[in-house]
Design a protein around this motif. Sequence first.
Motif, PDB file in Angstrom:
ATOM      1  N   THR A   1       0.840  -1.192   0.000  1.00 18.04           N
ATOM      2  CA  THR A   1       0.000   0.000   0.000  1.00 18.04           C
ATOM      3  C   THR A   1       0.877   1.245   0.000  1.00 18.04           C
ATOM      4  OG1 THR A   1      -0.105  -0.068   2.419  1.00 18.04           O
ATOM      5  CG2 THR A   1      -1.913  -1.107   1.222  1.00 18.04           C
TER       6      THR A   1
ATOM      7  N   TYR B   1       0.498   5.353   1.002  1.00 15.54           N
ATOM      8  CA  TYR B   1      -0.306   6.387   1.652  1.00 15.54           C
ATOM      9  C   TYR B   1       0.341   7.751   1.439  1.00 15.54           C
ATOM     10  CZ  TYR B   1      -1.952   2.259   4.150  1.00 15.54           C
ATOM     11  OH  TYR B   1      -2.446   1.024   4.460  1.00 15.54           O
TER      12      TYR B   1
ATOM     13  N   ASP C   1      -8.080   2.425   8.007  1.00 15.88           N
ATOM     14  CA  ASP C   1      -9.176   2.034   7.119  1.00 15.88           C
ATOM     15  C   ASP C   1      -8.858   0.742   6.374  1.00 15.88           C
ATOM     16  OD1 ASP C   1     -10.584   4.263   7.926  1.00 15.88           O
ATOM     17  OD2 ASP C   1     -10.199   5.418   6.087  1.00 15.88           O
ATOM     18  N   VAL C   2      -7.601   0.603   5.926  1.00 17.82           N
ATOM     19  CA  VAL C   2      -7.192  -0.621   5.225  1.00 17.82           C
ATOM     20  C   VAL C   2      -7.310  -1.825   6.150  1.00 17.82           C
ATOM     21  CG1 VAL C   2      -5.164  -1.843   4.301  1.00 17.82           C
ATOM     22  CG2 VAL C   2      -5.736   0.444   3.478  1.00 17.82           C
ATOM     23  N   LYS C   3      -6.806  -1.691   7.377  1.00 18.16           N
ATOM     24  CA  LYS C   3      -6.863  -2.807   8.327  1.00 18.16           C
ATOM     25  C   LYS C   3      -8.307  -3.171   8.682  1.00 18.16           C
ATOM     26  CE  LYS C   3      -3.184  -1.021  10.660  1.00 18.16           C
ATOM     27  NZ  LYS C   3      -2.342  -0.789  11.813  1.00 18.16           N
TER      28      LYS C   3
ATOM     29  N   THR D   1     -10.953  -2.707   6.766  1.00 18.45           N
ATOM     30  CA  THR D   1     -11.545  -3.335   5.575  1.00 18.45           C
ATOM     31  C   THR D   1     -11.086  -4.786   5.472  1.00 18.45           C
ATOM     32  OG1 THR D   1     -11.656  -1.240   4.374  1.00 18.45           O
ATOM     33  CG2 THR D   1     -11.700  -3.242   3.057  1.00 18.45           C
ATOM     34  N   LEU D   2      -9.802  -5.036   5.679  1.00 16.09           N
ATOM     35  CA  LEU D   2      -9.295  -6.409   5.623  1.00 16.09           C
ATOM     36  C   LEU D   2      -9.961  -7.283   6.683  1.00 16.09           C
ATOM     37  CD1 LEU D   2      -5.504  -5.715   5.016  1.00 16.09           C
ATOM     38  CD2 LEU D   2      -7.146  -6.634   3.368  1.00 16.09           C
TER      39      LEU D   2
ATOM     40  N   PHE E   1     -11.276  -0.235  -1.177  1.00 17.77           N
ATOM     41  CA  PHE E   1     -10.023   0.515  -1.241  1.00 17.77           C
ATOM     42  C   PHE E   1     -10.131   1.705  -2.193  1.00 17.77           C
ATOM     43  CE2 PHE E   1      -6.823  -3.044   0.086  1.00 17.77           C
ATOM     44  CZ  PHE E   1      -7.318  -2.992   1.365  1.00 17.77           C
TER      45      PHE E   1
ATOM     46  N   ASN F   1     -11.301   4.827  -0.546  1.00 15.30           N
ATOM     47  CA  ASN F   1     -10.455   5.303   0.550  1.00 15.30           C
ATOM     48  C   ASN F   1      -9.567   6.428   0.016  1.00 15.30           C
ATOM     49  OD1 ASN F   1      -8.602   5.718   2.601  1.00 15.30           O
ATOM     50  ND2 ASN F   1      -8.208   3.557   2.961  1.00 15.30           N
TER      51      ASN F   1
ATOM     52  N   LEU G   1      -5.626   6.368   0.624  1.00 14.76           N
ATOM     53  CA  LEU G   1      -4.857   5.266   0.066  1.00 14.76           C
ATOM     54  C   LEU G   1      -4.556   5.624  -1.385  1.00 14.76           C
ATOM     55  CD1 LEU G   1      -3.711   2.365   0.289  1.00 14.76           C
ATOM     56  CD2 LEU G   1      -5.976   1.536  -0.342  1.00 14.76           C
TER      57      LEU G   1
ATOM     58  N   TYR H   1      -2.545   0.491  -4.277  1.00 17.57           N
ATOM     59  CA  TYR H   1      -2.399  -0.793  -3.598  1.00 17.57           C
ATOM     60  C   TYR H   1      -2.192  -1.889  -4.635  1.00 17.57           C
ATOM     61  CZ  TYR H   1      -7.151  -1.823  -5.046  1.00 17.57           C
ATOM     62  OH  TYR H   1      -8.275  -2.059  -5.811  1.00 17.57           O
TER      63      TYR H   1
END
Length: 97
Positions: free
Chosen positions: A8, A10, A23-25, A27-28, A77, A80, A83, A86
Amino acid sequence: MKKYELMTIYPLDDEKSKKGADDVKSTLAKFGAEIEEEKAFGDRDLTYQINKQKKGRFVLYTMKLNPSKIVEIGKDFKINMNLLKYQFVKLDERESK
């Protein structure tokens, strides 16, 4: 579940990069990914500008994930704003053991 790496990028702004990573964590986690490792690669120059940014903060995640969820994760993603970019890479099972 298969093993993947997720690179990723940022923005350099501390607040935006922290919000983007959170936000990525989330979402995962929402899609059932099991994050095994999170590794910061630091701030680096980008090959080309992304959203008027010349530099980005790179973070690599190693995880286990159901392959059918990647498209859905990608949709989240894309909205977001913290981000920049990715990329998912499927790890060879022989190498990951």
